[in-house]
Design a protein around this motif. Sequence first.
Motif, PDB file in Angstrom:
ATOM      1  N   MET A 203       0.851  -1.174   0.000  1.00 28.08           N
ATOM      2  CA  MET A 203       0.000   0.000   0.000  1.00 28.08           C
ATOM      3  C   MET A 203       0.891   1.229   0.000  1.00 28.08           C
ATOM      4  N   SER A 204       0.523   2.253  -0.680  1.00 24.59           N
ATOM      5  CA  SER A 204       1.343   3.459  -0.769  1.00 24.59           C
ATOM      6  C   SER A 204       1.194   4.318   0.466  1.00 24.59           C
ATOM      7  N   ALA A 205       2.166   5.221   0.632  1.00 20.38           N
ATOM      8  CA  ALA A 205       2.117   6.141   1.773  1.00 20.38           C
ATOM      9  C   ALA A 205       0.874   6.989   1.666  1.00 20.38           C
ATOM     10  N   GLY A 206       0.321   7.350   2.806  1.00 16.03           N
ATOM     11  CA  GLY A 206      -0.919   8.122   2.841  1.00 16.03           C
ATOM     12  C   GLY A 206      -1.917   7.396   3.718  1.00 16.03           C
ATOM     13  N   ARG A 207      -3.188   7.680   3.524  1.00 16.64           N
ATOM     14  CA  ARG A 207      -4.217   7.020   4.328  1.00 16.64           C
ATOM     15  C   ARG A 207      -4.315   5.554   3.940  1.00 16.64           C
ATOM     16  N   GLY A 208      -4.491   4.705   4.934  1.00 19.35           N
ATOM     17  CA  GLY A 208      -4.559   3.287   4.648  1.00 19.35           C
ATOM     18  C   GLY A 208      -5.171   2.514   5.782  1.00 19.35           C
ATOM     19  N   ALA A 209      -4.945   1.233   5.764  1.00 17.24           N
ATOM     20  CA  ALA A 209      -5.545   0.331   6.740  1.00 17.24           C
ATOM     21  C   ALA A 209      -4.552  -0.059   7.832  1.00 17.24           C
ATOM     22  N   GLY A 210      -3.513   0.712   8.014  1.00 22.15           N
ATOM     23  CA  GLY A 210      -2.511   0.393   9.024  1.00 22.15           C
ATOM     24  C   GLY A 210      -2.998   0.689  10.426  1.00 22.15           C
ATOM     25  N   ARG A 211      -2.114   0.408  11.389  1.00 24.83           N
ATOM     26  CA  ARG A 211      -2.450   0.684  12.791  1.00 24.83           C
ATOM     27  C   ARG A 211      -1.167   0.872  13.589  1.00 24.83           C
ATOM     28  N   LEU A 212      -1.316   1.517  14.746  1.00 24.11           N
ATOM     29  CA  LEU A 212      -0.218   1.739  15.678  1.00 24.11           C
ATOM     30  C   LEU A 212      -0.589   1.089  16.996  1.00 24.11           C
ATOM     31  N   THR A 213       0.270   0.193  17.476  1.00 23.73           N
ATOM     32  CA  THR A 213       0.045  -0.483  18.740  1.00 23.73           C
ATOM     33  C   THR A 213       1.309  -0.405  19.591  1.00 23.73           C
ATOM     34  N   THR A 214       1.151  -0.724  20.873  1.00 22.76           N
ATOM     35  CA  THR A 214       2.285  -0.738  21.788  1.00 22.76           C
ATOM     36  C   THR A 214       2.032  -1.763  22.878  1.00 22.76           C
ATOM     37  N   HIS A 215       3.064  -2.130  23.564  1.00 24.92           N
ATOM     38  CA  HIS A 215       2.927  -2.878  24.811  1.00 24.92           C
ATOM     39  C   HIS A 215       4.162  -2.607  25.663  1.00 24.92           C
ATOM     40  N   VAL A 216       4.021  -2.870  26.962  1.00 21.24           N
ATOM     41  CA  VAL A 216       5.093  -2.598  27.914  1.00 21.24           C
ATOM     42  C   VAL A 216       5.409  -3.883  28.679  1.00 21.24           C
TER      43      VAL A 216
ATOM     44  N   GLN B  54       0.832   0.218   6.896  1.00 21.33           N
ATOM     45  CA  GLN B  54       1.561  -0.795   7.655  1.00 21.33           C
ATOM     46  C   GLN B  54       1.136  -0.821   9.113  1.00 21.33           C
ATOM     47  N   HIS B  55       1.507  -1.919   9.786  1.00 15.77           N
ATOM     48  CA  HIS B  55       1.326  -2.031  11.225  1.00 15.77           C
ATOM     49  C   HIS B  55       2.619  -1.556  11.886  1.00 15.77           C
ATOM     50  N   TYR B  56       2.524  -0.530  12.709  1.00 22.28           N
ATOM     51  CA  TYR B  56       3.652  -0.031  13.487  1.00 22.28           C
ATOM     52  C   TYR B  56       3.422  -0.456  14.934  1.00 22.28           C
ATOM     53  N   HIS B  57       4.343  -1.238  15.460  1.00 21.12           N
ATOM     54  CA  HIS B  57       4.249  -1.701  16.839  1.00 21.12           C
ATOM     55  C   HIS B  57       5.482  -1.195  17.570  1.00 21.12           C
ATOM     56  N   VAL B  58       5.265  -0.449  18.653  1.00 22.14           N
ATOM     57  CA  VAL B  58       6.362   0.167  19.407  1.00 22.14           C
ATOM     58  C   VAL B  58       6.325  -0.366  20.836  1.00 22.14           C
ATOM     59  N   PRO B  59       7.043  -1.451  21.117  1.00 30.23           N
ATOM     60  CA  PRO B  59       7.093  -1.978  22.471  1.00 30.23           C
ATOM     61  C   PRO B  59       8.092  -1.218  23.340  1.00 30.23           C
ATOM     62  N   LEU B  60       7.879  -1.283  24.642  1.00 31.35           N
ATOM     63  CA  LEU B  60       8.789  -0.661  25.603  1.00 31.35           C
ATOM     64  C   LEU B  60       9.129  -1.693  26.666  1.00 31.35           C
ATOM     65  N   LEU B  61      10.411  -1.895  26.888  1.00 35.43           N
ATOM     66  CA  LEU B  61      10.901  -2.753  27.965  1.00 35.43           C
ATOM     67  C   LEU B  61      11.480  -1.825  29.024  1.00 35.43           C
TER      68      LEU B  61
END
Length: 124
Positions: A1-14, A105-112
Amino acid sequence: MSAGRGAGRLTTHVLDTMAGRPGAGITVVLDRLGPDGGRTRVAEARTNADGRCDAPLLAGGDLLPGRYELTFAVGAYFHAGGVALTDPPFLDEVPIRFAISDAGQHYHVPLLISPYAYSTYRGS
């Protein structure tokens, strides 16, 4: 999918590496950073018993390319857990700045975390 609006998501966990368990009950704030140095609050959540937010912080059309900052209230988490901390705590709020280039894209940003160290990476 090209940059711009899309079906991606941003998640996180600690993950609490000191205790060897998920970081539950941590306040997480997400700001979008503007080119002029300004910021716009776009989400706020608390981690659940698994150390994750119950829903993506951003998803679909709300996930836009740009620069963001996640801030985790780790000092309050350790204090509430009875961990002996310095006053003020060495780590109180942990900010992580990152960029989204492809909203599909799916962006997942975990924190330890521990009271004196943290690490992150782009997860999946």
